[in-house]
Design a protein around this motif. Structure first.
Motif, PDB file in Angstrom:
ATOM      1  N   GLY A 197       0.804  -1.212   0.000  1.00 12.62           N
ATOM      2  CA  GLY A 197       0.000   0.000   0.000  1.00 12.62           C
ATOM      3  C   GLY A 197       0.836   1.262   0.000  1.00 12.62           C
ATOM      4  O   GLY A 197       2.066   1.221   0.098  1.00 12.62           O
ATOM      5  N   PRO A 198       0.158   2.403  -0.088  1.00 11.35           N
ATOM      6  CA  PRO A 198       0.853   3.684  -0.245  1.00 11.35           C
ATOM      7  C   PRO A 198       1.250   4.333   1.071  1.00 11.35           C
ATOM      8  O   PRO A 198       0.556   4.232   2.080  1.00 11.35           O
ATOM      9  CB  PRO A 198      -0.201   4.537  -0.961  1.00 11.35           C
ATOM     10  CG  PRO A 198      -1.512   4.001  -0.438  1.00 11.35           C
ATOM     11  CD  PRO A 198      -1.297   2.526  -0.211  1.00 11.35           C
ATOM     12  N   GLU A 225       5.670  -0.812   1.371  1.00 13.76           N
ATOM     13  CA  GLU A 225       5.213   0.578   1.317  1.00 13.76           C
ATOM     14  C   GLU A 225       5.743   1.212   0.039  1.00 13.76           C
ATOM     15  O   GLU A 225       6.853   0.926  -0.394  1.00 13.76           O
ATOM     16  CB  GLU A 225       5.692   1.366   2.537  1.00 13.76           C
ATOM     17  CG  GLU A 225       7.199   1.529   2.629  1.00 13.76           C
ATOM     18  CD  GLU A 225       7.643   2.375   3.819  1.00 13.76           C
ATOM     19  OE1 GLU A 225       6.782   2.802   4.597  1.00 13.76           O
ATOM     20  OE2 GLU A 225       8.871   2.594   3.965  1.00 13.76           O
ATOM     21  N   THR A 226       4.929   2.069  -0.557  1.00  9.66           N
ATOM     22  CA  THR A 226       5.346   2.765  -1.760  1.00  9.66           C
ATOM     23  C   THR A 226       4.904   4.215  -1.683  1.00  9.66           C
ATOM     24  O   THR A 226       4.241   4.633  -0.736  1.00  9.66           O
ATOM     25  CB  THR A 226       4.776   2.086  -3.027  1.00  9.66           C
ATOM     26  OG1 THR A 226       5.359   2.676  -4.186  1.00  9.66           O
ATOM     27  CG2 THR A 226       3.257   2.207  -3.086  1.00  9.66           C
ATOM     28  N   THR A 253      10.477  -1.359   0.934  1.00  9.84           N
ATOM     29  CA  THR A 253      10.169   0.003   0.498  1.00  9.84           C
ATOM     30  C   THR A 253      10.407   0.121  -0.996  1.00  9.84           C
ATOM     31  O   THR A 253      11.456  -0.294  -1.506  1.00  9.84           O
ATOM     32  CB  THR A 253      11.044   1.033   1.239  1.00  9.84           C
ATOM     33  OG1 THR A 253      10.782   0.948   2.645  1.00  9.84           O
ATOM     34  CG2 THR A 253      10.754   2.441   0.767  1.00  9.84           C
ATOM     35  N   VAL A 254       9.424   0.692  -1.711  1.00 11.91           N
ATOM     36  CA  VAL A 254       9.517   0.866  -3.164  1.00 11.91           C
ATOM     37  C   VAL A 254       9.235   2.325  -3.499  1.00 11.91           C
ATOM     38  O   VAL A 254       8.178   2.862  -3.128  1.00 11.91           O
ATOM     39  CB  VAL A 254       8.509  -0.034  -3.913  1.00 11.91           C
ATOM     40  CG1 VAL A 254       8.517   0.279  -5.411  1.00 11.91           C
ATOM     41  CG2 VAL A 254       8.824  -1.502  -3.669  1.00 11.91           C
ATOM     42  N   ASN A 255      10.164   2.964  -4.180  1.00 14.03           N
ATOM     43  CA  ASN A 255       9.976   4.328  -4.673  1.00 14.03           C
ATOM     44  C   ASN A 255       9.792   4.249  -6.181  1.00 14.03           C
ATOM     45  O   ASN A 255      10.762   4.176  -6.938  1.00 14.03           O
ATOM     46  CB  ASN A 255      11.179   5.192  -4.303  1.00 14.03           C
ATOM     47  CG  ASN A 255      10.973   6.656  -4.646  1.00 14.03           C
ATOM     48  OD1 ASN A 255      10.014   7.015  -5.326  1.00 14.03           O
ATOM     49  ND2 ASN A 255      11.881   7.505  -4.189  1.00 14.03           N
ATOM     50  N   ARG A 256       8.555   4.268  -6.618  1.00 11.70           N
ATOM     51  CA  ARG A 256       8.264   4.075  -8.042  1.00 11.70           C
ATOM     52  C   ARG A 256       8.638   5.281  -8.893  1.00 11.70           C
ATOM     53  O   ARG A 256       8.640   5.192 -10.121  1.00 11.70           O
ATOM     54  CB  ARG A 256       6.774   3.748  -8.219  1.00 11.70           C
ATOM     55  CG  ARG A 256       6.356   2.434  -7.559  1.00 11.70           C
ATOM     56  CD  ARG A 256       4.861   2.209  -7.686  1.00 11.70           C
ATOM     57  NE  ARG A 256       4.123   3.280  -7.018  1.00 11.70           N
ATOM     58  CZ  ARG A 256       2.971   3.783  -7.456  1.00 11.70           C
ATOM     59  NH1 ARG A 256       2.423   3.304  -8.553  1.00 11.70           N
ATOM     60  NH2 ARG A 256       2.365   4.741  -6.788  1.00 11.70           N
ATOM     61  N   PHE A 263       9.963  -1.880  -7.759  1.00 11.16           N
ATOM     62  CA  PHE A 263       8.885  -2.054  -8.720  1.00 11.16           C
ATOM     63  C   PHE A 263       7.738  -2.812  -8.068  1.00 11.16           C
ATOM     64  O   PHE A 263       7.957  -3.745  -7.290  1.00 11.16           O
ATOM     65  CB  PHE A 263       9.399  -2.849  -9.934  1.00 11.16           C
ATOM     66  CG  PHE A 263       8.325  -3.289 -10.878  1.00 11.16           C
ATOM     67  CD1 PHE A 263       7.733  -2.399 -11.752  1.00 11.16           C
ATOM     68  CD2 PHE A 263       7.900  -4.624 -10.888  1.00 11.16           C
ATOM     69  CE1 PHE A 263       6.731  -2.813 -12.626  1.00 11.16           C
ATOM     70  CE2 PHE A 263       6.908  -5.047 -11.755  1.00 11.16           C
ATOM     71  CZ  PHE A 263       6.320  -4.134 -12.627  1.00 11.16           C
ATOM     72  N   ILE A 264       6.502  -2.388  -8.361  1.00 12.17           N
ATOM     73  CA  ILE A 264       5.301  -3.108  -7.959  1.00 12.17           C
ATOM     74  C   ILE A 264       4.412  -3.235  -9.193  1.00 12.17           C
ATOM     75  O   ILE A 264       4.107  -2.226  -9.850  1.00 12.17           O
ATOM     76  CB  ILE A 264       4.524  -2.378  -6.845  1.00 12.17           C
ATOM     77  CG1 ILE A 264       5.381  -2.208  -5.596  1.00 12.17           C
ATOM     78  CG2 ILE A 264       3.256  -3.160  -6.481  1.00 12.17           C
ATOM     79  CD1 ILE A 264       4.722  -1.367  -4.510  1.00 12.17           C
TER      80      ILE A 264
END
Length: 323
Positions: A197-198, A225-226, A253-256, A263-264
């Motif tokens: 989720g965000p 978390e993104t 942790t994902v920073n798109r 990556f998600i």
């Protein structure tokens, strides 16, 4: 005397003798608590001139732990032994000890938690996860993860897509309540899940993430978390750090907004059949029991992947070696 009831119903009795700690002279004006502890100047130096510059005092429990005023060491050892046997792992303990005039001392357990279990296969995981695989094979991948090892047997995913037209940052408190309801239903079946989720999970500022309490996501074995609106406000599990480390939960942790920072595959997740537990933008996917998801985290490199059901890390590693 002190009577302690353990989890098996046994009663342990201790005789408490009031004694004066070593190198201390009796003082009729001291309370029972003062009689069982010693005080020294707050300064760590030994010179009197240095110590006199401090008005505070540092309370030391050395005499209490090693003396005969109260069997604290034996009692703590007993509690840790009982806790370790019950939880099947080492435990950590928070306790309180209360002394009152003309009353027996009271020993209270405040919290008992399992300690982190060391996960094996370090070398094996390092060989398989030399770098992140191609995006087509993964649900999620990231170079910033906490945890280590494989997390087997996960067949459920709960996710909130921040790019969904229905996602509303002003309703994150509602989303937390929905998550709690899904967690409760999965808990009845003994099913853990991956949570994606965000923003910050557990934030106290609803606009920065989903303000869940731990019981609302306690079934999560892997938390992702993104960023929201392409701005990453990473917490890296700080709101639930003790729970995450104690229960061995992977935190990713994902920073798109950056192509090299995780990556998600939300498009793939949205294409999967969603269960009846789904509410609003809080979606639940139940994968077949015969094909669980594969989660691997390398705590040394901080690389992490969640593979799609058809993918195998061993096969990907072999293909990469061949190429």
């Amino acid at each position: 005397s002190l009577r302690v009831h353990d989890v098996h119903g046994n009663v342990h009795s201790y005789a408490v003798r009031r004694t004066t700690p070593k190198n201390r002279s009796p003082n009729a004006g001291q309370s029972a608590g003062e009689d069982a502890s010693s005080t020294v100047p707050a300064s760590s130096g030994s010179s009197s001139s240095s110590a006199s510059s401090y008005s505070g005092r540092l309370v030391s429990l050395e005499d209490l732990a090693q003396g005969e005023a109260f069997p604290l060491a034996q009692l703590l050892g007993l509690c840790l032994k009982i806790g370790s046997a019950t939880m099947d792992c080492p435990v950590e303990l928070e306790f309180a000890l209360t002394f009152s005039p003309n009353r027996p001392p009271v020993f209270s357990i405040l919290q008992m938690r399992p300690m982190v279990k060391e996960m094996r296969e370090s070398r094996r995981i390092g060989e398989l996860l030399r770098h992140l695989p191609d995006d087509s094979a993964v649900i999620c991948s990231s170079p910033r993860a906490l945890g280590h090892g494989r997390y087997p047997g996960i067949r459920d995913v709960i996710f909130i897509d921040p790019d969904s037209p229905q996602f509303d940052r002003s309703r994150t408190t509602d989303y937390a309540r929905m998550l709690g309801a899904i967690t409760a239903e999965l808990g009845k079946e003994g099913r853990n899940y991956i949570l994606i989720g965000p923003g910050r999970w557990g934030t106290s500022t609803p606009m920065y993430g989903i303000p869940v309490q731990w019981h609302q996501i306690s079934g999560a074995q892997c938390i992702v978390e993104t960023d929201i609106d392409r701005v990453c406000m990473a917490s890296q599990g700080s709101h639930f750090f003790q729970n995450i480390t104690s229960f061995g939960v992977a935190y990713i942790t994902v920073n798109r907004s950056r192509h090299d920072d995780g990556f998600i595959d939300f498009a793939w997740l949205n294409q999967q059949p969603h269960s009846d537990l789904s509410q609003d933008v809080v979606r639940h996917i139940r994968f077949p029991d015969s094909d669980p998801l594969r989660i691997v985290v390398d705590g040394h490199t901080r690389l992490a992947v969640i593979l799609k059901p058809s993918a195998s890390l061993e096969t990907l590693a072999q293909t990469d070696a061949f190429l």
